[in-house]
Structures are given as C-alpha cells and as structure tokens.
Motif scaffolding. Structure first.
Motif, PDB file in Angstrom:
ATOM      1  N   SER A   1      32.167  49.864  42.668  1.00 20.70           N
ATOM      2  CA  SER A   1      33.369  49.953  43.499  1.00 20.70           C
ATOM      3  C   SER A   1      33.130  50.795  44.746  1.00 20.70           C
ATOM      4  CB  SER A   1      34.539  50.523  42.694  1.00 20.70           C
ATOM      5  OG  SER A   1      34.994  49.584  41.740  1.00 20.70           O
TER       6      SER A   1
ATOM      7  N   TYR B   1      40.276  43.877  42.067  1.00 22.40           N
ATOM      8  CA  TYR B   1      40.136  44.434  40.727  1.00 22.40           C
ATOM      9  C   TYR B   1      38.687  44.268  40.289  1.00 22.40           C
ATOM     10  CZ  TYR B   1      45.257  44.469  40.182  1.00 22.40           C
ATOM     11  OH  TYR B   1      46.609  44.708  40.318  1.00 22.40           O
ATOM     12  N   ASN B   2      38.024  45.394  40.053  1.00 24.88           N
ATOM     13  CA  ASN B   2      36.666  45.384  39.507  1.00 24.88           C
ATOM     14  C   ASN B   2      36.800  45.540  37.996  1.00 24.88           C
ATOM     15  OD1 ASN B   2      33.962  45.570  39.018  1.00 24.88           O
ATOM     16  ND2 ASN B   2      33.616  47.407  40.240  1.00 24.88           N
ATOM     17  N   THR B   3      36.584  44.468  37.268  1.00 20.77           N
ATOM     18  CA  THR B   3      37.041  44.373  35.882  1.00 20.77           C
ATOM     19  C   THR B   3      35.983  44.753  34.849  1.00 20.77           C
ATOM     20  OG1 THR B   3      36.382  42.046  35.721  1.00 20.77           O
ATOM     21  CG2 THR B   3      38.610  42.514  36.532  1.00 20.77           C
TER      22      THR B   3
ATOM     23  N   LYS C   1      40.884  48.691  42.530  1.00 27.34           N
ATOM     24  CA  LYS C   1      41.173  49.265  41.220  1.00 27.34           C
ATOM     25  C   LYS C   1      39.987  48.996  40.304  1.00 27.34           C
ATOM     26  CE  LYS C   1      45.349  50.845  41.926  1.00 27.34           C
ATOM     27  NZ  LYS C   1      45.610  52.299  41.922  1.00 27.34           N
ATOM     28  N   THR C   2      39.465  50.060  39.696  1.00 27.87           N
ATOM     29  CA  THR C   2      38.266  49.949  38.868  1.00 27.87           C
ATOM     30  C   THR C   2      38.622  50.105  37.400  1.00 27.87           C
ATOM     31  OG1 THR C   2      36.999  50.955  40.659  1.00 27.87           O
ATOM     32  CG2 THR C   2      35.945  50.835  38.504  1.00 27.87           C
ATOM     33  N   PHE C   3      38.178  49.150  36.599  1.00 27.18           N
ATOM     34  CA  PHE C   3      38.340  49.211  35.157  1.00 27.18           C
ATOM     35  C   PHE C   3      36.936  49.377  34.556  1.00 27.18           C
ATOM     36  CE2 PHE C   3      41.627  46.633  37.019  1.00 27.18           C
ATOM     37  CZ  PHE C   3      42.793  46.993  36.371  1.00 27.18           C
TER      38      PHE C   3
ATOM     39  N   VAL D   1      44.152  43.435  32.828  1.00 27.67           N
ATOM     40  CA  VAL D   1      43.961  42.785  34.132  1.00 27.67           C
ATOM     41  C   VAL D   1      44.987  41.674  34.330  1.00 27.67           C
ATOM     42  CG1 VAL D   1      42.390  41.350  35.501  1.00 27.67           C
ATOM     43  CG2 VAL D   1      41.531  43.382  34.337  1.00 27.67           C
TER      44      VAL D   1
ATOM     45  N   GLU E   1      48.696  49.207  45.498  1.00 26.13           N
ATOM     46  CA  GLU E   1      48.409  47.776  45.377  1.00 26.13           C
ATOM     47  C   GLU E   1      49.272  46.941  46.326  1.00 26.13           C
ATOM     48  OE1 GLU E   1      47.371  46.866  40.877  1.00 26.13           O
ATOM     49  OE2 GLU E   1      48.601  48.659  41.072  1.00 26.13           O
TER      50      GLU E   1
ATOM     51  N   LEU F   1      38.940  39.286  42.517  1.00 34.65           N
ATOM     52  CA  LEU F   1      38.543  39.747  41.191  1.00 34.65           C
ATOM     53  C   LEU F   1      37.028  39.710  41.091  1.00 34.65           C
ATOM     54  CD1 LEU F   1      41.031  37.613  39.044  1.00 34.65           C
ATOM     55  CD2 LEU F   1      41.295  40.018  39.637  1.00 34.65           C
TER      56      LEU F   1
ATOM     57  N   HIS G   1      48.231  43.194  35.349  1.00 38.56           N
ATOM     58  CA  HIS G   1      48.227  43.610  36.757  1.00 38.56           C
ATOM     59  C   HIS G   1      48.361  42.403  37.687  1.00 38.56           C
ATOM     60  CE1 HIS G   1      47.256  47.973  36.949  1.00 38.56           C
ATOM     61  NE2 HIS G   1      46.900  47.770  35.699  1.00 38.56           N
TER      62      HIS G   1
END
Length: 498
Positions: free
Chosen positions: A62, A87-89, A51-53, A100, A80, A121, A103
């Motif tokens: 990502s 998670y790419n934050t 999941k990319t933020f 984040v 998920e 993370l 999640h």
C-alpha cells in the motif's frame, strides 16, 4: 531513483517503453496529465484513499501504491468519500472477504453521488477466481481489479481505467518478475518495511497464501542493501525485513545466499539502528541465523516463531514439516543463545481432527516455551486449501471452549514475561503521540513491548532511554531518562543495559 525522475521530460507522444521501471514512469506521467484535466474540470484537487486489509506485506504494498498515486497528483485522504478508493485486500480468512464485500456495499452509495469516482481492488483476495467472478457479476460499479503479482503495473492499469468505460481486470496466475525503483510513500519517516522476497513454497494445508502470492522469489541482496541505505539517508533508523518465510531467502537466486548472510550485510549499514524481520518458519531456522542474532548489535531481541499446533500428528496434517520435539528443541536453543529474547507465535485452535489430547499438547508447548505473546486463531476453513475438505471438522462449541482456555493461559504467561524488564532503563524507539493522552508518547522496546511515557512530539523517531516504572500487563508506563548518547544506541543494546 524515483526522486530523480522528471515527469515533464517524458515524451508522451512516443510509445511506452518496454523496459521496467521506465514503462511505469511513462504511465505515471500520462496518468498525471489525465488527473490534471479531471481536476481542472472539477475545480479542485482530486483525492485518493487506500484501505489496507491484512499483513505487513500488504501494508508495504500500500505504501508503494500510495507513492504512485501521490506522484500522479492525487492528494491523500483518510475518507472513503474520495475521488479514488483502493482496497488492498487480504484473504487469509473467510471473514476478511466478507469485510471487503461489506465495504463495497458502502462504496456503491458513494459512487451514485459521485459517478466520476474510481473504485479499485487489489491484493490477495483478487487472486481467487470465484471472488473476481462475483465482483464482475454483483459489483459492476468497480472500475479496476488487479492482484498481487502485477502491483508494479498500477500506473499502467490506472491509465487504462481512466481511458475506459468498462471494468478493467488484470490478473496474473504467477510471476518471477520483480520491478525495482518505483515510488513509495512511507507511513513512518523513521521506520520502514523492506520486502526481501515474495511468495511462499511451504503449502501449509490450511493456508491460501501460496496460491494467491505465488512461489518464492527473492530480491537480489544488492538491491535490498541499496534500498535500505537510501532509507537511512532519508531518516529511517529501523527496518523490518519482510517475507512469507524469511528463512528461505536467497535459495532461488543465481548466486544463492542465506538469510543470515543477508543480515550480516544489513548490519554493516551505517546509521541503521534496528533490524526486525518476519516471518520465520521453524522448519528451516538455522544455527547460523541464531549465531548472527546473538552476535548482532542491531537485530532486535524479538523473534516471531509460529507454532500453529503443539501436536505432532496435527502438525503433519498441517504440512508444517517439524515435530513438537523439534520445535521445543529449537526454542530452547534460541533461549539459551539469547536469554533476553522475546518469542512470539501464532496458534490455530480447532484444526480438522484435533482431539482434546492434541490440544493438551499445544498447551504443553505454551507452558514450556513461555511465549511473550501469541496470536491465537480459531481455524478458518478456506476454500481451495487441502484442509477445507478434511474430515472430522471440530464442532464450533468445542473449538470455542479450547480457544478460551488457550487464550487464558497465553495471557497469564505473557503478563509474567512482560514483568521481566520492570525497573530497568532501556532504549525505546518513539513512534507516536499517545492516542489516549496527548501528554504521553508511545514507543517500542527491542523486544516489541509498547511503552507509554511523558514526552513531546519532538521525540518521535528517536531512540531514547526510558525507565520502565510500571508493567500494565502488555505494555509499560515509563519515565524518559535523558542521556547524552541516547540517539546512537540501538534497540538491541538491552543486554548491556541490564
């Protein structure tokens, strides 16, 4: 290079090589063996979800992480409820961090059902010491934490995590290291982001990015050109050159080169149809770059030029290093050189000390530049930045009122600017089947406007001519116009199409 790697020929009885990227391929091979064994024990293939933020830089990271996972043997999953979740934050704003944490609360329940699940993370948020401290204390079910500087070490870190029963944390304060030729799994077959540099030296007073992405470091032009040529061979027709400030590209190389000079080299790549780039800082956008853009047949007629504020005193407090007058002069020179160009921007409302007079200066710039679209933000106080401790933080009700007034103006002007090309037939890069109506496809003009028109899946990835029948404000409804030469016209041929 990675397509030529035979993992079965890597001798895992030997110590890992010291040189990169060979070291990471060693760990990819080792991780592959470990995942095969876990898959055998579970009796099914293992799945991975990323999941990319955040920004395009994160999205590109990502793709690289996904490519490594795919080479290791994980199957991609959008859910998920996967065996591996990463998670790419992003940490540009406080609410990105809160998202984040929310999640992670959800993942906690999933891990109780599947104790073998691995949770990782990475990204900008992990470069903040207080965040990592909170993860270690309150989210102890997380298995792996790493930051922005050591993403290339992902396979090595994953092996450490697979072989460990503790949380693995590997964070670097900064680096000058750039590792080439690692796997990637692109989201689109026909377009791709290409990192040309990493980090930022600008230190805008509201921005956390230089502290979490590090100082500027540019890739060698020959490595960039080689990557783009390989992408074109693989079907890519459009590239997006990525950097926190592309105008600073090449200054720190042993043999300095300007961004404009790099663009000239990229333009020469046969088979490449469109070139985009972001982000461009107004303080050092050169006449050379304007000239290259004007003369180019491939650079798209779209420039993202962040304003942030129209008030010179506020710009000084922001450490933006240009004045309102300098910005307006630059925008005028760009419009004069390329009358058909779309200029988009970022604007922050409610920066500490902003008065109504300052805000009116911002509205004045919006009216005079006439942006094709703008990303408008309410100032977000970021701990660790100079602006966070500035006096005269603007009251919330005042900020919201200003934000609403700005948004209304931006939207009115954007609708008017979008109408400029109605009734014309222009090249469109088809990107997908329309999400709301499967009888339509969706594509993008050189100026970045979306167009929806009747068509089939076979058009995806092609540049086709589309008659722009009806403007809907921020997108067009169009009609496909078959043309014998449609596949060879670049998106910046718009000027000749008019």
């Amino acid at each position: 290079m990675y397509n030529d790697i035979d993992l079965t020929k890597i001798d895992l009885t030997q110590n890992a090589p010291a040189e990169e990227p060979q070291r990471q391929y060693y760990f990819i091979a080792k991780a592959r063996e470990l995942i095969r064994e876990r898959s055998r024990q579970t009796g099914r293939p293992l799945t991975a979800c990323i999941k990319t933020f955040g920004c395009q830089m994160n999205a590109r990271d990502s793709e690289k992480l996904r490519g490594i996972l795919e080479m290791i043997g994980y199957e991609h999953s959008e859910s998920e409820e996967a065996d591996f979740v990463l998670y790419n934050t992003c940490t540009v704003r406080e609410n990105a961090n809160l998202k984040v944490y929310g999640h992670l609360g959800y993942l906690s329940g999933l891990k109780k059902k599947n104790p073998q699940m691995i949770i990782a993370l990475c990204g900008c948020m992990m470069q903040e010491a207080e965040v990592v401290d909170k993860i270690q204390k309150s989210y102890r079910f997380v298995d792996l934490v790493f930051g922005t500087h050591n993403i290339f070490k992902f396979a090595e870190l994953l092996v450490t995590s697979l072989e460990s029963s503790r949380m693995v944390v590997d964070l670097w304060k900064d680096t000058d290291k750039i590792v080439e030729d690692l796997p990637t799994d692109r989201t689109y077959s026909f377009k791709s982001g290409v990192n040309i540099m990493f980090g930022c030296n600008n230190f805008c007073s509201y921005c956390i990015v230089p502290y979490v992405r590090g100082r500027e470091r540019s890739r060698k032009p020959e490595d960039i050109i080689r990557e783009i040529k390989d992408l074109v061979k693989d079907g890519v027709v459009e590239v997006m050159l990525l950097g926190q400030n592309v105008n600073s590209y090449g200054k720190n190389l042993e043999e300095p080169i300007t961004f404009a000079q790099l663009l000239r080299q990229v333009e020469q790549i046969e088979g490449l149809e469109r070139i985009r780039f972001m982000t461009s800082h107004p303080k050092d956008l050169s006449e050379e770059l304007i000239k290259v853009m004007r003369q180019s047949k491939k650079i798209c007629r779209h420039l993202h030029l962040p304003l942030q504020s129209g008030s010179t005193p506020i710009l000084k407090k922001m450490n933006r290093r240009y004045t309102k007058e300098q910005y307006l002069d630059l925008a005028a020179r760009i419009r004069e050189a390329m009358p058909d160009i779309a200029i988009t921007t970022d604007i922050i409302v409610g920066f500490p000390g902003e008065t109504e007079e300052d805000f009116q200066e911002t509205l004045d710039v919006v009216r005079r530049v006439r942006y094709d679209s703008a990303f408008t933000f309410i100032y977000s106080r970021r701990t660790g930045t100079p602006a966070a401790v500035m006096e005269n933080q603007v009251p919330e009700d005042v900020v919201k009122d200003r934000f609403n007034r700005l948004l209304a103006l931006v939207q009115d002007i954007s609708k008017e600017m979008s109408l400029k090309v109605q009734g014309q037939t222009l090249p469109v890069l088809v990107e997908s089947v329309n999400e709301q109506d499967s009888a339509l496809v969706t594509g993008r003009l050189s100026n970045n406007l979306l167009v929806h028109f009747p068509g089939g899946r076979e058009l995806i990835g092609k540049i086709v001519n589309v008659y722009l029948k009806e403007c809907k404000g921020f997108y067009y409804i169009g009609e496909y116009v078959p043309d014998a030469g449609e596949g060879s016209r670049s998106g910046s041929d718009e000027a000749s199409a008019r």
